[in-house]
Motif scaffolding. Structure first.
Motif, PDB file in Angstrom:
ATOM      1  N   ASP A   1     -12.902   8.032   8.467  1.00 42.75           N
ATOM      2  CA  ASP A   1     -13.298   6.655   8.753  1.00 42.75           C
ATOM      3  C   ASP A   1     -12.421   5.633   8.034  1.00 42.75           C
ATOM      4  O   ASP A   1     -12.575   4.429   8.232  1.00 42.75           O
ATOM      5  N   SER A   2     -11.508   6.109   7.213  1.00 39.14           N
ATOM      6  CA  SER A   2     -10.606   5.199   6.504  1.00 39.14           C
ATOM      7  C   SER A   2      -9.492   4.754   7.446  1.00 39.14           C
ATOM      8  O   SER A   2      -9.293   5.310   8.523  1.00 39.14           O
ATOM      9  N   LYS A   3      -8.767   3.748   6.992  1.00 36.23           N
ATOM     10  CA  LYS A   3      -7.637   3.249   7.764  1.00 36.23           C
ATOM     11  C   LYS A   3      -6.371   3.902   7.220  1.00 36.23           C
ATOM     12  O   LYS A   3      -6.102   3.849   6.021  1.00 36.23           O
ATOM     13  N   LYS A   4      -5.596   4.520   8.095  1.00 41.20           N
ATOM     14  CA  LYS A   4      -4.341   5.157   7.701  1.00 41.20           C
ATOM     15  C   LYS A   4      -3.241   4.103   7.768  1.00 41.20           C
ATOM     16  O   LYS A   4      -3.060   3.446   8.789  1.00 41.20           O
TER      17      LYS A   4
ATOM     18  N   ILE B   1      -1.206   7.527   3.325  1.00 45.66           N
ATOM     19  CA  ILE B   1      -1.941   6.512   2.575  1.00 45.66           C
ATOM     20  C   ILE B   1      -3.212   6.200   3.354  1.00 45.66           C
ATOM     21  O   ILE B   1      -3.155   5.846   4.529  1.00 45.66           O
ATOM     22  N   LEU B   2      -4.344   6.344   2.676  1.00 46.20           N
ATOM     23  CA  LEU B   2      -5.633   6.004   3.278  1.00 46.20           C
ATOM     24  C   LEU B   2      -6.192   4.769   2.586  1.00 46.20           C
ATOM     25  O   LEU B   2      -6.332   4.746   1.361  1.00 46.20           O
ATOM     26  N   ASP B   3      -6.484   3.761   3.365  1.00 45.98           N
ATOM     27  CA  ASP B   3      -7.142   2.553   2.860  1.00 45.98           C
ATOM     28  C   ASP B   3      -8.644   2.811   2.955  1.00 45.98           C
ATOM     29  O   ASP B   3      -9.211   2.867   4.043  1.00 45.98           O
ATOM     30  N   ILE B   4      -9.284   2.982   1.797  1.00 48.09           N
ATOM     31  CA  ILE B   4     -10.711   3.318   1.782  1.00 48.09           C
ATOM     32  C   ILE B   4     -11.572   2.145   1.298  1.00 48.09           C
ATOM     33  O   ILE B   4     -12.734   2.324   0.956  1.00 48.09           O
TER      34      ILE B   4
ATOM     35  N   ALA C   1     -12.584   3.224  -5.306  1.00 51.98           N
ATOM     36  CA  ALA C   1     -11.134   3.066  -5.193  1.00 51.98           C
ATOM     37  C   ALA C   1     -10.811   2.299  -3.919  1.00 51.98           C
ATOM     38  O   ALA C   1     -11.669   2.154  -3.038  1.00 51.98           O
ATOM     39  N   ASN C   2      -9.581   1.824  -3.841  1.00 59.07           N
ATOM     40  CA  ASN C   2      -9.127   1.126  -2.641  1.00 59.07           C
ATOM     41  C   ASN C   2      -8.224   1.990  -1.769  1.00 59.07           C
ATOM     42  O   ASN C   2      -8.244   1.878  -0.554  1.00 59.07           O
TER      43      ASN C   2
END
Length: 132
Positions: free
Chosen positions: A104-107, A22-25, A32-33
């Motif tokens: 650069d997204s949060k995993k 899951i990537l928080d973008i 998208a989120n």
């Protein structure tokens, strides 16, 4: 949004998708989120994952705005606006390497989204007593 993400994660997990990520973008994209990435071992499994995700979200009234790649099954993309689900074949997952592209997204920790179910115990019947 987190509810639909949790439902999608569990649907994919129940269909034995591998390597769920899951990537928080939210901080780096406006379209998208979250991305949910997973891998299927075969085109049939990939389609089963997509079908299960769609079925469970549809039960809550959540429908995709777009699905593509379902017939080719190298990369199925399911666009739920704030949530984009990517179901890859093993080769496509390596080739497109979205984790690197979106580094650069949060995993997020997938295990926090997976519902634990109690293991089913095998119940044995008691042996019948011999009749005299």
């Amino acid at each position: 949004m987190i509810d639909s993400l949790k439902i999608a994660v569990n649907a994919a997990d129940d269909k034995k998708a591998s390597d769920l990520v899951i990537l928080d973008i939210t901080k780096i994209a406006s379209f998208a989120n979250y991305f949910l990435l997973c891998t299927g071992d075969s085109s049939r499994q990939m389609q089963a994952i997509a079908d299960e995700v769609e079925k469970r979200l549809k039960a809550l009234g959540i429908r995709p705005s777009h699905i593509e790649g379902y017939q080719n099954s190298e990369w199925i993309l399911m666009d739920y606006m704030d949530l984009v689900i990517h179901i890859f074949s093993k080769n496509a997952r390596v080739y497109y390497d979205l984790e690197r592209l979106w580094r650069d997204s949060k995993k997020l920790d997938v295990s926090l989204f997976i519902e634990q179910t109690e293991p089913k115990t095998l119940q044995r019947k008691a042996p019948k007593k011999p009749q005299n």
